[in-house]
Design an enzyme around this catalytic site. Sequence first.
Site, PDB file in Angstrom:
ATOM      1  N   ASP A 149       0.850  -1.175   0.000  1.00 25.89           N
ATOM      2  CA  ASP A 149       0.000   0.000   0.000  1.00 25.89           C
ATOM      3  C   ASP A 149       0.899   1.243   0.000  1.00 25.89           C
ATOM      4  OD1 ASP A 149      -2.135   1.806   0.698  1.00 25.89           O
ATOM      5  OD2 ASP A 149      -1.364   1.735   2.737  1.00 25.89           O
ATOM      6  N   GLU A 185      -1.362  20.240   0.376  1.00 30.62           N
ATOM      7  CA  GLU A 185      -1.830  21.598   0.651  1.00 30.62           C
ATOM      8  C   GLU A 185      -1.165  22.159   1.903  1.00 30.62           C
ATOM      9  OE1 GLU A 185      -6.234  21.578   0.456  1.00 30.62           O
ATOM     10  OE2 GLU A 185      -5.798  22.539  -1.461  1.00 30.62           O
ATOM     11  N   ASP A 240      -6.413  -1.992   4.355  1.00 36.42           N
ATOM     12  CA  ASP A 240      -5.505  -3.026   3.827  1.00 36.42           C
ATOM     13  C   ASP A 240      -5.783  -4.404   4.425  1.00 36.42           C
ATOM     14  OD1 ASP A 240      -4.053  -1.031   2.407  1.00 36.42           O
ATOM     15  OD2 ASP A 240      -3.033  -0.507   4.265  1.00 36.42           O
TER      16      ASP A 240
END
EC number: 7.6.2.1
Length: 1108
Positions: free
Chosen positions: A424, A552, A839
């Site tokens: 992942d 951001e 996961d």
Amino acid sequence: IADQREMFLTRQIVVSNTHAYQVEDESSHLDEMPLMMSEEGFENDESDYHTLPRARVSHRKRGLEWFICGGWKFLCASCCDWLINICRRKKELKARTVWLGCPEKCEEKYPRNAIKNQKYNFFTFIPGVLYEQFKFFLNLYFLVVSCSQFVPALKIGYLYTYWAPLGFVLAVTMVREAVDEFRRYQRDKEMNSQLYSKLTIRGKVQVKSSDIQVGDLIIVEKVDLDGETDWKLKVAVSCTQRLPALGDLFSISAYVYAQKPQLDIHSFEGTFTREDSDPTVHESLSIENTLWASTVVASGTVIGVVIYTGKETRSVMNTSNPKNKVGLLDLELNQLTKALFLALVALSIVMVTLQGFVGPWYRNLFRFLLLFSYIIPISLRVNLDMGKAAYGWMIMKDDNIPGTVVRTSTIPEELGRLVYLLTDKTGTCGYRTLTQNEMIFKRLHLGTVSYGTDTMDEIQNHIVNSYSQMHSQSSGNSTSSTPSRKVQSSAPKVRKTVSSRIHEAVKAIALCHNVTPVYESHAGVTGETEYAEVDQNFSDENRTYQASSPDEVALVQWTESVGLTLVNRDLTSMQLKSPGGQILTYYILQVFPFTSESKRMGIIVRDESTGEITFYMKGADVAMSTIVQYNDWLEEECGNMAREGLRTLVVAKKSLTEEQYQDFENRYNQAKLSIHDRALKVAAVVESLEREMELLCLTGVEDQLQADVRPTLEMLRNAGIKIWMLTGDKLETATCIAKSSHLVSRTQDIHIFRPVISRGEAHLELNAFRRKHDCALVISGDSLEVCLKYYEHEFVELACQCPAVVCCRCSPTQKAHIVKLLQHHTGKRTCAIGDGGNDVSMIQAADCGIGIEGKEGKQASLAADFSITQFKHIGRLLMVHGRNSYKRSAALGQFVMHRGLIISTMQAVFSSVFYFASIPLYQGFLMVGYATIYTMFPVFSLVLDQDVKPEMALLYPELYKDLTKGRSLSFKTFLIWVLISIYQGGILMYGALLLFESEFVHVVAISFTALILTELLMVALTIRTWHWLMVVAEFFSLGCYVASLAFLNEYFGIGRVSFGAFLDVAFITTVTFLWKVSAITVVSCLPLYILKYLKRKFSPPSYSKLTS
């Protein structure tokens, strides 16, 4: 996020559970039509495509042929499924109406909000464990053999010689399972006992997690997570925000209508209705009004009504039932024991045939089957299980990988057989799998000039100068009463200076985002007055930024570092602090959030001081290149930054007049109220603004990788392990991470699979991909779904040839599906590694699941077979511990088989000499002692053996490739051990008969002594690296045997009492006895030592050059 008063959100309060409520699976029958190279036949409607599977069905085998070829298995499975469905009739999932704070008003009964990860209950534990044991051929065979000893005609020896080892094996297994089950029970109890604050008419009460019901009002309070930046903005229901007190939630008549429980974690549809107001209030609810299970609130306090509990929560529905994992080595040994059984039957039939089928021959056949039953050694399972426990202990005690936990002790050998590693990128946890999710601003490009980390001070100087000039101008103009807002627009257009361009770019970055600054409450201030902003106390020390994207946050932190600081933000305005300390206020008129379709976000703000309206936008270069004015540098610079592994964002702006904005606002509000095609109409209105925007700058942000990720991935690639990255991230982000982590090497091409929605598109895109060679594949979850629906076999075949594969926008269920596909199509061993609740399905589906412990949650770690604290630890776990576990278990398993084969060979020789009589050669305790105290310690000491030092295994990961071929345990190595056993067994028995004709009655003592010495020498021959415990084990076992000669003389006779021969202590101390036993032992072992030396000399193993 930040409202101090009651925030009313729908919430699931439950953590992951492994007993999932399974929604109807769309089991589409996938046909595997070969890919055609032409484009014909794909323009017509898609109904034609479904004729192929139906045509194929008609050609299936029928009748007896079908039944023999596997039909009986199908029938049995169908009957079992039918019975299970009858017993566990699934409740149909429906949409629901939930009244605020009134669980008793629920129309139907909903599942308990309890976690249950246990495999068994009080009644199913013993039957379940016994079933898991006796489904192995080895154990089932021994159960039948042991039971046969209750039949007098078949009785060979004492009952304990058969039942004691079997009982010991079962006892060890049951104790281990009971301990694991108790640990699971304790973990579940701990989670189910967690206390939550529930709001009732009488005020707050504490309730256990397991006692929460649908309709309860739960209070979720702020939790501090240091370093976490990946926050999602959530919006409360506006109707309830106007209530004066918490208790008023019970005085209103309101309910939530919610969709039925489903798998999709990215969407939610519902409505909030308040009936007692005039008129009735209706509010639509979406995903931004919800908190899923295990959510952490960053600021303020949330009050949520519980909509789903227990098995109906998203996290549980996306989690599959845990399966009992069986290692490949166990399956291979199971095959070998079947081969040994066939050899046993064949040998018994040969013996009965040579007897001439005299008398009750079938009884003799059974007796021979029992006599030679040691061909299949029961100690095999005991030794292997104890070995697995030892490997687990060694892994957890390794100081180089601290914090590693082995949760499934049955599959350590799998770590040495892995071919596919599915990882992942990020999870729901704060501690990431590959990345830390810590973004660092690296590059600002203005077209003609580029600034890197070493030249940021120049930007800071420009910003300080420009704002000081503005301040002096504004203070000069303040004496005049005329507003200055029209002055700029009438000025003629001139080429901007670098300073003004930097000023515009930094201001755009500081304004165009969804970041909220949060100020921690000071010590001594009580809970209600948490917000320091109220006092306008914008101190830098206790400010943190929260946003749904760490990109951001990195951009806003960078603008702060160069002098322009975001100090406050609410739904209608935001405030910036200039380098000189002035507060600049901007009113937020509209926000257009980022979506995976638009790949950009925008904001329209009005400057309080000048009244200017500006539309800022930032986004991916693919989306922004058509929006900004023509330029000749953007595409090239984006490519340069991407090659450095930076995540790029293009920033642009457009100034709007008051009339332009009013016209836009009217059209935008109209589009938002439309019932049909709302999303398309809204997008069309926004796009009318996105034309000829002024390009301000290009930014490059780096996602900090976890420590040593690059060398670890490099090591895994060199070891022949193919790495697939499955992530929920957007395509651009996933591609950047793949490059920066060196998952894809810089010289490799990347094939980005075009989005496809039909079979024809998938066909053409797969053909385009087929023409590429040695390139990494990047594909989105939606396109993957289409490819697997129509071209499963072809897609997997092409993807498996890629050096790396990146699947982005993957749902948890899709991740598990990809794992199962690889297992089914390649037959290779898979490993899944992740860190979050999303996961868990993938980890449980893989042959070997590894969880990384995170700051925020332990779902992945608890569900995994192995738990580690950092990604870099996987290198040592596989290269060192995986190698050792597999090599040692292979040597141990084969040696234990050899130990059984050699004694069975001696029994066969003995029976053939005595006119094929079915009489045992060794009695009672001798047989038990042979498998335990006399040889067990030296044989078991093979778990300490190693062929390569750990440092060497890590330095040369290429050595791992040999392990995946399974050469340490194969039919070839097994046959070599069979031949060794036959040779040694024959030498020992014939040698004893040849050398001791005069003292024939002592044949048992003679042959058994030579057998024990041979076994001890064979262990020494098998060992590659000596350990001091191995030497101790050898001498201890020899000492035990010599000591037992004096006490067990009654057993050293032939045929129990029939020959009346017992051990003569005086005889075994003679020189004659000693030299003859030594001679037999030397003849049985010396040739093997010579062969081993010659093999090492002329055909050394691949690692021998390294060790020298």
